[in-house]
Design a protein around this motif. Structure first.
Motif, PDB file in Angstrom:
ATOM      1  N   GLY A  41     -20.892  -5.434  41.809  1.00  0.00           N
ATOM      2  CA  GLY A  41     -21.758  -4.725  42.737  1.00  0.00           C
ATOM      3  C   GLY A  41     -21.048  -4.085  43.910  1.00  0.00           C
ATOM      4  O   GLY A  41     -21.704  -3.554  44.811  1.00  0.00           O
ATOM      5  N   GLN A  42     -19.727  -4.138  43.916  1.00  0.00           N
ATOM      6  CA  GLN A  42     -18.964  -3.560  45.021  1.00  0.00           C
ATOM      7  C   GLN A  42     -18.066  -2.431  44.539  1.00  0.00           C
ATOM      8  O   GLN A  42     -17.748  -2.331  43.352  1.00  0.00           O
ATOM      9  N   ALA A  43     -17.644  -1.608  45.481  1.00  0.00           N
ATOM     10  CA  ALA A  43     -16.668  -0.573  45.190  1.00  0.00           C
ATOM     11  C   ALA A  43     -15.279  -1.203  45.059  1.00  0.00           C
ATOM     12  O   ALA A  43     -15.037  -2.305  45.581  1.00  0.00           O
TER      13      ALA A  43
ATOM     14  N   ILE B  31      -8.837  14.857  59.910  1.00  0.00           N
ATOM     15  CA  ILE B  31      -7.562  14.162  60.080  1.00  0.00           C
ATOM     16  C   ILE B  31      -6.895  14.035  58.717  1.00  0.00           C
ATOM     17  O   ILE B  31      -7.547  13.972  57.700  1.00  0.00           O
ATOM     18  N   GLY B  32      -5.625  13.927  58.703  1.00  0.00           N
ATOM     19  CA  GLY B  32      -4.783  14.087  57.525  1.00  0.00           C
ATOM     20  C   GLY B  32      -4.946  13.133  56.357  1.00  0.00           C
ATOM     21  O   GLY B  32      -4.055  12.355  56.061  1.00  0.00           O
ATOM     22  N   TYR B  33      -6.078  13.204  55.690  1.00  0.00           N
ATOM     23  CA  TYR B  33      -6.275  12.489  54.443  1.00  0.00           C
ATOM     24  C   TYR B  33      -6.759  13.498  53.408  1.00  0.00           C
ATOM     25  O   TYR B  33      -6.948  14.668  53.706  1.00  0.00           O
ATOM     26  N   TYR B  34      -6.958  13.032  52.182  1.00  0.00           N
ATOM     27  CA  TYR B  34      -7.682  13.856  51.234  1.00  0.00           C
ATOM     28  C   TYR B  34      -8.945  13.098  50.833  1.00  0.00           C
ATOM     29  O   TYR B  34      -9.111  11.918  51.156  1.00  0.00           O
ATOM     30  N   TRP B  35      -9.843  13.785  50.163  1.00  0.00           N
ATOM     31  CA  TRP B  35     -11.165  13.239  49.878  1.00  0.00           C
ATOM     32  C   TRP B  35     -11.467  13.427  48.396  1.00  0.00           C
ATOM     33  O   TRP B  35     -11.147  14.474  47.827  1.00  0.00           O
ATOM     34  N   GLY B  36     -12.056  12.416  47.803  1.00  0.00           N
ATOM     35  CA  GLY B  36     -12.224  12.485  46.366  1.00  0.00           C
ATOM     36  C   GLY B  36     -13.493  11.860  45.839  1.00  0.00           C
ATOM     37  O   GLY B  36     -14.211  11.150  46.562  1.00  0.00           O
ATOM     38  N   TRP B  37     -13.757  12.182  44.588  1.00  0.00           N
ATOM     39  CA  TRP B  37     -14.880  11.601  43.853  1.00  0.00           C
ATOM     40  C   TRP B  37     -14.348  10.904  42.608  1.00  0.00           C
ATOM     41  O   TRP B  37     -13.487  11.436  41.896  1.00  0.00           O
ATOM     42  N   ILE B  38     -14.888   9.730  42.334  1.00  0.00           N
ATOM     43  CA  ILE B  38     -14.528   8.926  41.182  1.00  0.00           C
ATOM     44  C   ILE B  38     -15.834   8.386  40.616  1.00  0.00           C
ATOM     45  O   ILE B  38     -16.775   8.101  41.364  1.00  0.00           O
ATOM     46  N   ARG B  39     -15.913   8.247  39.293  1.00  0.00           N
ATOM     47  CA  ARG B  39     -17.100   7.653  38.719  1.00  0.00           C
ATOM     48  C   ARG B  39     -16.718   6.491  37.825  1.00  0.00           C
ATOM     49  O   ARG B  39     -15.558   6.357  37.414  1.00  0.00           O
ATOM     50  N   GLN B  40     -17.712   5.657  37.530  1.00  0.00           N
ATOM     51  CA  GLN B  40     -17.451   4.445  36.760  1.00  0.00           C
ATOM     52  C   GLN B  40     -18.602   4.150  35.831  1.00  0.00           C
ATOM     53  O   GLN B  40     -19.773   4.178  36.239  1.00  0.00           O
ATOM     54  N   THR B  41     -18.278   3.866  34.586  1.00  0.00           N
ATOM     55  CA  THR B  41     -19.250   3.385  33.612  1.00  0.00           C
ATOM     56  C   THR B  41     -18.652   2.175  32.914  1.00  0.00           C
ATOM     57  O   THR B  41     -17.423   2.020  32.860  1.00  0.00           O
ATOM     58  N   TYR B  94     -21.251   6.865  40.920  1.00  0.00           N
ATOM     59  CA  TYR B  94     -20.372   7.850  41.530  1.00  0.00           C
ATOM     60  C   TYR B  94     -19.933   7.348  42.905  1.00  0.00           C
ATOM     61  O   TYR B  94     -20.768   6.975  43.735  1.00  0.00           O
ATOM     62  N   TYR B  95     -18.622   7.332  43.114  1.00  0.00           N
ATOM     63  CA  TYR B  95     -18.048   6.907  44.384  1.00  0.00           C
ATOM     64  C   TYR B  95     -17.378   8.093  45.074  1.00  0.00           C
ATOM     65  O   TYR B  95     -16.706   8.898  44.413  1.00  0.00           O
ATOM     66  N   CYS B  96     -17.516   8.150  46.393  1.00  0.00           N
ATOM     67  CA  CYS B  96     -16.652   9.024  47.167  1.00  0.00           C
ATOM     68  C   CYS B  96     -15.603   8.139  47.843  1.00  0.00           C
ATOM     69  O   CYS B  96     -15.842   6.945  48.078  1.00  0.00           O
ATOM     70  N   ALA B  97     -14.464   8.723  48.121  1.00  0.00           N
ATOM     71  CA  ALA B  97     -13.370   7.924  48.661  1.00  0.00           C
ATOM     72  C   ALA B  97     -12.432   8.778  49.498  1.00  0.00           C
ATOM     73  O   ALA B  97     -12.370  10.006  49.337  1.00  0.00           O
ATOM     74  N   ARG B  98     -11.705   8.098  50.379  1.00  0.00           N
ATOM     75  CA  ARG B  98     -10.687   8.746  51.211  1.00  0.00           C
ATOM     76  C   ARG B  98      -9.318   8.374  50.666  1.00  0.00           C
ATOM     77  O   ARG B  98      -9.048   7.188  50.428  1.00  0.00           O
ATOM     78  N   GLY B  99      -8.484   9.379  50.536  1.00  0.00           N
ATOM     79  CA  GLY B  99      -7.149   9.137  50.026  1.00  0.00           C
ATOM     80  C   GLY B  99      -6.070   9.310  51.087  1.00  0.00           C
ATOM     81  O   GLY B  99      -6.135  10.231  51.907  1.00  0.00           O
ATOM     82  N   GLY B 109     -16.869   4.690  49.389  1.00  0.00           N
ATOM     83  CA  GLY B 109     -18.284   4.500  49.615  1.00  0.00           C
ATOM     84  C   GLY B 109     -18.785   3.365  48.738  1.00  0.00           C
ATOM     85  O   GLY B 109     -18.062   2.851  47.878  1.00  0.00           O
ATOM     86  N   GLN B 110     -20.018   2.973  48.945  1.00  0.00           N
ATOM     87  CA  GLN B 110     -20.578   1.863  48.177  1.00  0.00           C
ATOM     88  C   GLN B 110     -20.904   2.254  46.749  1.00  0.00           C
ATOM     89  O   GLN B 110     -21.080   1.388  45.883  1.00  0.00           O
TER      90      GLN B 110
END
Lengths: 106, 118
Positions: A41-43, B31-41, B94-99, B109-110
């Motif tokens: 349930g977590q990222a 600020i100096g990061y990149y931003w991304g999307w990742i998904r999970q099944t 679907y997750y968003c994330a900072r790289g 993200g959650q």
């Protein structure tokens, strides 16, 4: 696409014991390798990046090693909160993740 | 401490467009990061979708490139994902994330479950 293969799929370990997780890349990823921990349930949570650099606040019992195509995450003395799924990720050529290793209580 | 939060429709019809937004708080998106999307099944595990850098450069998973657009709105401290012509195979968390620059994702993200169904 670089394929990341993790082994074993499941690792049964007693609390206090050492856990060694492996990750193999189908071609060299240089030092562009990270490890994540995920609980239900977590990222995912970043543990290790650039092969061996611990994320902020990560306990020293976690360590990463390897180069090129062979990498290892070692947890020196498993604590109850360490039982989880672990993924490796390469970010050298695009990004790909391994299929995960589940660390379970023996 | 940076926080990321995904938002958008939880259900999308087949052949339509999946649209998600990630709102960043606690840190400027400039600020100096990149931003991304990742998904999970459960079937495919974690799959990288796309990244975007502040300068506007974006990178896409070759297997999804023809259907994906990532964009950034610095005025709102947000970045977004559009995935068109969705099918049931696009059902995922679907997750968003900072790289970190040229490195791994250090904040996520959650996650949000998006279901493709008629």
């Amino acid at each position: 696409e670089i394929v990341m293969t993790q082994s074993p799929a499941t690792l049964s370990v007693s609390p206090g014991e050492r856990a060694t997780l492996s990750c193999r890349a189908s071609q060299s990823v240089s030092n562009s390798l990270a490890w994540y921990q995920q609980k239900p349930g977590q990222a995912p949570r970043l543990l290790i990046y650039d092969v061996f650099t611990r994320a902020t606040g990560l306990p020293a019992r976690f360590s990463g090693s390897g180069s090129g195509t062979e990498f290892t995450l070692t947890i020196s003395s498993l604590q109850s909160e360490d039982f989880a799924l672990y993924y490796c990720q390469q970010y050298n050529t695009w990004q790909t993740f391994g299929q995960g290793t589940k660390v379970e209580i023996k | 401490q940076v926080q990321l939060q995904e938002s958008g429709p939880r259900m999308v019809k087949p052949s339509e467009t999946l649209s998600l937004t990630c709102t960043v708080s606690g840190s400027s998106i400039k600020i100096g990061y990149y931003w991304g999307w990742i998904r999970q099944t459960p079937e495919t595990g974690l799959e990288w979708i796309a990244n975007i850098f502040l300068g506007g450069s974006s990178y896409y998973n070759p297997s999804l490139k023809s259907r994906v657009t990532i964009s950034i709105d610095t005025s709102k401290n947000q970045f977004s994902l559009k995935l068109n012509s969705v099918t049931a195979a696009d059902t995922a968390i679907y997750y968003c994330a900072r790289g970190r620059q040229a490195s791994a994702y250090d904040s996520w993200g959650q996650g949000t479950l998006v279901t493709v169904s008629s």
